[in-house]
Design an enzyme around this catalytic site. Structure first.
Site, PDB file in Angstrom:
ATOM      1  N   CYS A   1     -19.262  -1.709   0.252  1.00  0.00           N
ATOM      2  CA  CYS A   1     -18.435  -0.594   0.713  1.00  0.00           C
ATOM      3  C   CYS A   1     -19.184   0.086   1.844  1.00  0.00           C
ATOM      4  O   CYS A   1     -20.421   0.074   1.886  1.00  0.00           O
ATOM      5  CB  CYS A   1     -18.188   0.387  -0.441  1.00  0.00           C
ATOM      6  SG  CYS A   1     -17.158   1.810   0.004  1.00  0.00           S
TER       7      CYS A   1
ATOM      8  N   TYR B   1     -14.279  10.590  -1.884  1.00  0.00           N
ATOM      9  CA  TYR B   1     -13.317  10.152  -2.901  1.00  0.00           C
ATOM     10  C   TYR B   1     -13.332  11.061  -4.127  1.00  0.00           C
ATOM     11  O   TYR B   1     -12.389  11.043  -4.911  1.00  0.00           O
ATOM     12  CB  TYR B   1     -13.599   8.702  -3.314  1.00  0.00           C
ATOM     13  CG  TYR B   1     -13.167   7.698  -2.275  1.00  0.00           C
ATOM     14  CD1 TYR B   1     -11.861   7.225  -2.242  1.00  0.00           C
ATOM     15  CD2 TYR B   1     -14.057   7.246  -1.313  1.00  0.00           C
ATOM     16  CE1 TYR B   1     -11.453   6.318  -1.276  1.00  0.00           C
ATOM     17  CE2 TYR B   1     -13.664   6.333  -0.343  1.00  0.00           C
ATOM     18  CZ  TYR B   1     -12.360   5.877  -0.330  1.00  0.00           C
ATOM     19  OH  TYR B   1     -11.964   4.983   0.631  1.00  0.00           O
TER      20      TYR B   1
ATOM     21  N   ASN C   1     -10.733  -4.035  -1.696  1.00  0.00           N
ATOM     22  CA  ASN C   1     -10.544  -2.973  -2.688  1.00  0.00           C
ATOM     23  C   ASN C   1      -9.561  -3.394  -3.786  1.00  0.00           C
ATOM     24  O   ASN C   1      -8.670  -4.211  -3.533  1.00  0.00           O
ATOM     25  CB  ASN C   1     -10.018  -1.718  -1.989  1.00  0.00           C
ATOM     26  CG  ASN C   1     -11.111  -0.976  -1.263  1.00  0.00           C
ATOM     27  OD1 ASN C   1     -12.215  -0.843  -1.759  1.00  0.00           O
ATOM     28  ND2 ASN C   1     -10.809  -0.493  -0.067  1.00  0.00           N
TER      29      ASN C   1
ATOM     30  N   ARG D   1       0.831  -1.205   0.000  1.00  0.00           N
ATOM     31  CA  ARG D   1       0.000   0.000   0.000  1.00  0.00           C
ATOM     32  C   ARG D   1       0.868   1.258   0.000  1.00  0.00           C
ATOM     33  O   ARG D   1       0.538   2.244  -0.670  1.00  0.00           O
ATOM     34  CB  ARG D   1      -0.919  -0.003   1.222  1.00  0.00           C
ATOM     35  CG  ARG D   1      -1.774   1.243   1.329  1.00  0.00           C
ATOM     36  CD  ARG D   1      -2.690   1.192   2.529  1.00  0.00           C
ATOM     37  NE  ARG D   1      -3.522   2.380   2.601  1.00  0.00           N
ATOM     38  CZ  ARG D   1      -4.540   2.523   3.453  1.00  0.00           C
ATOM     39  NH1 ARG D   1      -4.835   1.553   4.295  1.00  0.00           N
ATOM     40  NH2 ARG D   1      -5.245   3.626   3.460  1.00  0.00           N
TER      41      ARG D   1
ATOM     42  N   HIS E   1     -16.391   4.111  -4.869  1.00  0.00           N
ATOM     43  CA  HIS E   1     -15.502   5.243  -4.597  1.00  0.00           C
ATOM     44  C   HIS E   1     -15.634   6.343  -5.652  1.00  0.00           C
ATOM     45  O   HIS E   1     -14.700   7.111  -5.868  1.00  0.00           O
ATOM     46  CB  HIS E   1     -14.047   4.787  -4.457  1.00  0.00           C
ATOM     47  CG  HIS E   1     -13.810   3.980  -3.211  1.00  0.00           C
ATOM     48  ND1 HIS E   1     -12.578   3.500  -2.857  1.00  0.00           N
ATOM     49  CD2 HIS E   1     -14.654   3.583  -2.227  1.00  0.00           C
ATOM     50  CE1 HIS E   1     -12.662   2.831  -1.719  1.00  0.00           C
ATOM     51  NE2 HIS E   1     -13.929   2.870  -1.317  1.00  0.00           N
TER      52      HIS E   1
END
Length: 418
Positions: A164, A241, A144, A90, A194
């Site tokens: 989500c 987002y 995700n 990440r 998102h």
């Protein structure tokens, strides 16, 4: 029923356990199976899960295993919440794009593509094994990028729905601001995972969005990180987002001056796991709220219960578009209100989507189709084309440069790149 959590060693898991304990009437879990290759984390999280259920007087058996086949055997529902490569991967998702002047985020833009490349093959392998060991089980995907991963599952013929927590978080927030019960709120939440807007908020059938914006405009704008004037002009509430699109350059400047979210979460996870190790802890710790995923447990329990029971209630999920958004292909995956049946989610009709939103939705949906192709078939050319199609990249030289960087950084997780 047996509920399996793949990625059960996640620090998120106590949030789910809390929901299972509180909402036992909705979802009578007899066995909670936590599956994770990290045995040390699994032992800590599993121990806390047992103590939490014991405190709540819940009779479910908690089992832990690193053996996926044994873990999913006989499951009714399999919840996916895994992170291939952990926080180290990440960190790269967030910093490599930033070095090229692009937003560094784990689900949006180039970082989201890198995560999809690592994740899709792993999830499809898990799903194939679920199909063999637990035929008929539902897969609820929280992993995700949810839209891309869910489409991969559906294209593979699996019984799956994506989930989500953004929609339920907004609904809870609107209810609190309007001083009503959450069940009284019905929101027109539409778009892609998102990438959503709330265009209507109804309370007991009456439109409340104008009142909500008038009374709480600045608070809502602050929460989504966008100017109040933008929300006023839209007459809608974009997901937070959307800040990566509507305030891209500002976000890049801010990210360059701050630690990555991955570094922050890694430190938080170390602290949480230390708390989970305390044999006296039998409730989810307060600091878990900093991890994100608010109301995730309620959404997961509600979706699992409705898929098994066929209650026909309406929930916001990631599912096939069908004819809901006529400007997208039927097999695209959208995030929208859907009626939940034993045969899966059925998205409901929505009001026509304004060009301002439809254009961006179509643009990102096309990127997601190319991203999935790159994740399934590999190749630098496919990765570059997906990046070229993304509105946050969209330049040929930049797409090629980012493609090379992402492939090099993720080579250990990309068999085709070895």
């Amino acid at each position: 029923m047996k509920l399996v959590v793949v990625g059960g060693g996640s620090t998120y898991t106590p949030e789910l356990v809390d929901g299972i304990a509180r909402l036992r009437a909705s979802l009578p879990v007899a066995e909670l199976a936590l599956v994770d290759p990290d045995r040390e984390r699994l032992a800590l999280v599993g121990g806390l899960a047992r103590r939490m259920l014991t405190r709540a007087g819940h009779p479910a058996l908690v089992t832990t295993t690193a053996d996926l086949d044994a873990g999913v055997d006989g499951a009714s529902v399999v919840l996916l919440q895994l992170r291939v490569g952990g926080q180290a991967a990440r960190h790269l998702d967030e910093t490599l794009p930033l070095a090229c002047g692009c937003v560094g985020q784990e689900t949006t833009g180039a970082g989201g593509l890198a995560k999809a490349l690592r994740t899709v093959p792993v999830v499809l392998d898990i799903a194939d094994r679920v199909a063999r060991r637990a035929p008929g089980a539902w897969i609820v995907n929280f992993t995700n990028p949810v839209g891309i991963v869910t489409r991969a599952l559906l294209d593979g013929g699996h019984r799956a729905a994506g989930l989500c927590n953004v929609a339920i978080t907004f609904r809870r927030r609107f209810a609190a601001l309007l001083d009503v019960a959450p069940d009284a709120v019905e929101a027109d939440h539409i778009g892609l995972n998102h990438l959503t807007w709330t265009r209507s908020v109804r309370v007991d059938g009456r439109e409340a969005l104008p009142r909500l914006l008038e009374a709480h405009l600045h608070a809502l704008a602050e929460e989504v990180g966008l100017p109040a004037a933008l929300l006023r002009g839209l007459g809608a509430i974009p997901s937070y987002y959307l800040r990566y699109f509507y305030a891209h350059d500002q976000v890049v400047d801010e990210q360059r001056q701050s630690p990555s979210r991955a570094d922050t979460v890694a430190a938080l996870e170390r602290d949480l796991l230390a708390e989970y190790a305390d044999p006296g802890l039998d409730t989810k710790p307060a600091r878990l709220e900093e991890r994100g995923g608010a109301f995730y447990s309620e959404a997961a329990v509600a979706l699992a219960a409705s898929l098994l029971g066929g209650d026909g209630d309406v929930q916001v999920v990631n599912a096939r578009n069908g004819a809901t958004l006529p400007f997208l292909p039927p097999d695209a995956v959208i995030e929208a209100p859907a009626r939940i049946t034993r045969d899966g989610p059925e998205p409901l009709p929505v009001a026509p989507v304004e060009p301002l939103y439809a254009g961006l939705i179509a643009h990102v949906s096309a990127y997601e189709e190319l991203a999935l192709d790159a994740a399934l078939r590999g190749g630098a050319g496919r990765v570059s084309r997906a990046l070229l199609a993304h509105p946050l990249v969209g330049q040929a030289d930049l797409a090629d440069r980012l493609a090379r960087a992402l492939i090099t950084a993720n080579r250990a997780h990309l068999p085709w790149a070895a």
